[in-house]
Design an enzyme around this catalytic site. Structure first.
Site, PDB file in Angstrom:
ATOM      1  N   ASN A  10     -32.009   0.456  50.203  1.00 41.52           N
ATOM      2  CA  ASN A  10     -30.630   0.888  50.392  1.00 41.52           C
ATOM      3  C   ASN A  10     -30.639   2.408  50.367  1.00 41.52           C
ATOM      4  O   ASN A  10     -30.747   3.008  49.307  1.00 41.52           O
ATOM      5  CB  ASN A  10     -29.734   0.325  49.273  1.00 41.52           C
ATOM      6  CG  ASN A  10     -28.312   0.873  49.361  1.00 41.52           C
ATOM      7  OD1 ASN A  10     -27.945   1.497  50.358  1.00 41.52           O
ATOM      8  ND2 ASN A  10     -27.521   0.641  48.323  1.00 41.52           N
ATOM      9  N   LYS A  12     -28.277   4.347  51.050  1.00 47.71           N
ATOM     10  CA  LYS A  12     -26.971   4.943  50.713  1.00 47.71           C
ATOM     11  C   LYS A  12     -26.668   6.050  51.737  1.00 47.71           C
ATOM     12  O   LYS A  12     -26.982   5.875  52.915  1.00 47.71           O
ATOM     13  CB  LYS A  12     -26.971   5.442  49.263  1.00 47.71           C
ATOM     14  CG  LYS A  12     -27.456   4.350  48.298  1.00 47.71           C
ATOM     15  CD  LYS A  12     -27.257   4.647  46.853  1.00 47.71           C
ATOM     16  CE  LYS A  12     -27.743   3.462  46.032  1.00 47.71           C
ATOM     17  NZ  LYS A  12     -27.516   3.635  44.590  1.00 47.71           N
ATOM     18  N   GLU A 172     -27.533  -5.881  40.091  1.00 47.53           N
ATOM     19  CA  GLU A 172     -27.701  -4.453  39.848  1.00 47.53           C
ATOM     20  C   GLU A 172     -26.815  -4.027  38.680  1.00 47.53           C
ATOM     21  O   GLU A 172     -25.617  -3.756  38.879  1.00 47.53           O
ATOM     22  CB  GLU A 172     -27.309  -3.650  41.094  1.00 47.53           C
ATOM     23  CG  GLU A 172     -28.122  -3.965  42.321  1.00 47.53           C
ATOM     24  CD  GLU A 172     -28.126  -2.811  43.312  1.00 47.53           C
ATOM     25  OE1 GLU A 172     -29.214  -2.392  43.713  1.00 47.53           O
ATOM     26  OE2 GLU A 172     -27.038  -2.310  43.666  1.00 47.53           O
ATOM     27  N   GLY A 178     -29.584   4.622  39.642  1.00 50.66           N
ATOM     28  CA  GLY A 178     -29.744   6.071  39.791  1.00 50.66           C
ATOM     29  C   GLY A 178     -29.893   6.799  38.467  1.00 50.66           C
ATOM     30  O   GLY A 178     -29.771   8.021  38.414  1.00 50.66           O
TER      31      GLY A 178
HETATM   32  P1  13P Z   1     -31.593   3.305  42.486  1.00 57.13           P
HETATM   33  O1  13P Z   1     -32.833   2.557  42.890  1.00 57.13           O
HETATM   34  O2  13P Z   1     -31.543   4.707  43.010  1.00 57.13           O
HETATM   35  O3  13P Z   1     -31.316   3.189  41.022  1.00 57.13           O
HETATM   36  O4  13P Z   1     -30.361   2.556  43.233  1.00 57.13           O
HETATM   37  C1  13P Z   1     -30.220   1.188  43.089  1.00 57.13           C
HETATM   38  C2  13P Z   1     -29.205   0.714  44.046  1.00 57.13           C
HETATM   39  O5  13P Z   1     -28.022   0.951  43.890  1.00 57.13           O
HETATM   40  C3  13P Z   1     -29.670  -0.031  45.221  1.00 57.13           C
HETATM   41  O6  13P Z   1     -28.610  -0.637  45.888  1.00 57.13           O
END
Ligand code: 13P
Length: 256
Positions: A10, A12, A172, A178
């Protein structure tokens, strides 16, 4: 039943369509045939990268599936700024992330909206990656189970068992996204086993056995192996560590 692991990136709001192509080309050189056979790989870039990613993956015959990070539930119409499932299908998109906590928290997506999106994605023969997870406050208040199981039940409300089976769920925990602070493999396993139970309640034992459930939240090359060793964890939804081709290739190889 053995479930094939699925590791999804992902991105983002990272990578433009130029850097996305560079990523795809570099990434493809880092993996070999066995890697692709062992794990399903999906990359979910921003909408604006989808076309260039699709042509690159096709031209270079890279066996990586394309995913989107969101979509609207209507096919077309006066919905300024939205992207329809039919548009995604035309771009050979296979997966759509639905109900990511960032969409729920920043953009106000409700369980009802998530359910509409799940049904629309399925009607268009794509696979939803349905995201669920609790906040730190909810976790500390002992409300994890209620929150997460409620989200699962609402997401699949009115969906036939046969349609639930091929879906992907991503657990999650919001406090792990993050932050560099991942859930312990045992904690993730415990909640994911409960999620499988909730899928069984919503869609029956067969669907629950088939559905693939990912863990997401600070997944890195260094912690993926212990997560994947858990019996109910079938993959990962990876944010930060999916932006670099080498890191993501190592996650796909479970840290190797
Ligand atoms: P991170 O791997 O950056 O913690 O993000 C997880 C996430 O939200 C994946 O959709």
């Amino acid at each position: 039943m053995t479930r094939k692991p699925i590791i999804a990136a992902n991105w983002k709001m990272h990578h433009d369509h130029f850097t996305a192509i560079q990523f795809a080309q570099k990434f493809s050189y880092l993996l070999d045939k066995e890697d692709y056979e062992r794990v399903d790989i999906a990359i979910c870039p921003p909408f604006t990268d989808l076309r260039s990613m699709q042509t690159t993956l096709e031209a270079d015959r890279i066996p990586v599936a394309l995913g989107a990070q969101n979509c609207y539930w209507e096919k077309q119409g006066a919905f300024t700024g939205e992207i329809s499932p039919t548009m995604l299908v035309k771009l050979k998109v296979s997966y759509v992330i639905v109900g990511h906590s960032e969409r729920r928290e920043i953009f106000g997506e409700t369980d009802e909206m998530v359910n509409r999106k799940v049904r629309s994605v399925l009607e268009h023969q794509m696979t939803p990656i349905v995201c669920v997870g609790e906040t730190l406050e909810e976790r500390e208040a002992g409300a994890t189970q209620g929150k997460v199981l409620g989200q699962v039940a609402e997401a699949f409300a009115g969906v036939k068992s046969a349609a639930v089976a091929p879906c992907v769920v991503a657990y999650e925990p919001i406090w792990a996204i993050g932050t560099g602070r991942n859930a312990t493999p045992e904690d993730a396993q415990e909640t994911i086993a409960l999620i499988r139970g909730a899928v069984a309640e919503a869609a029956g034992a067969e669907a629950a056995e088939a559905v693939r459930i990912q863990y997401g939240g600070s997944v890195k090359p260094g912690n993926i192996a212990e997560l994947m060793a858990q019996p109910d964890i079938d993959g990962a939804l990876v944010g930060g560590a999916s932006l670099d081709p080498e890191d993501f290739a190592r996650v796909v190889r479970f840290g190797a």
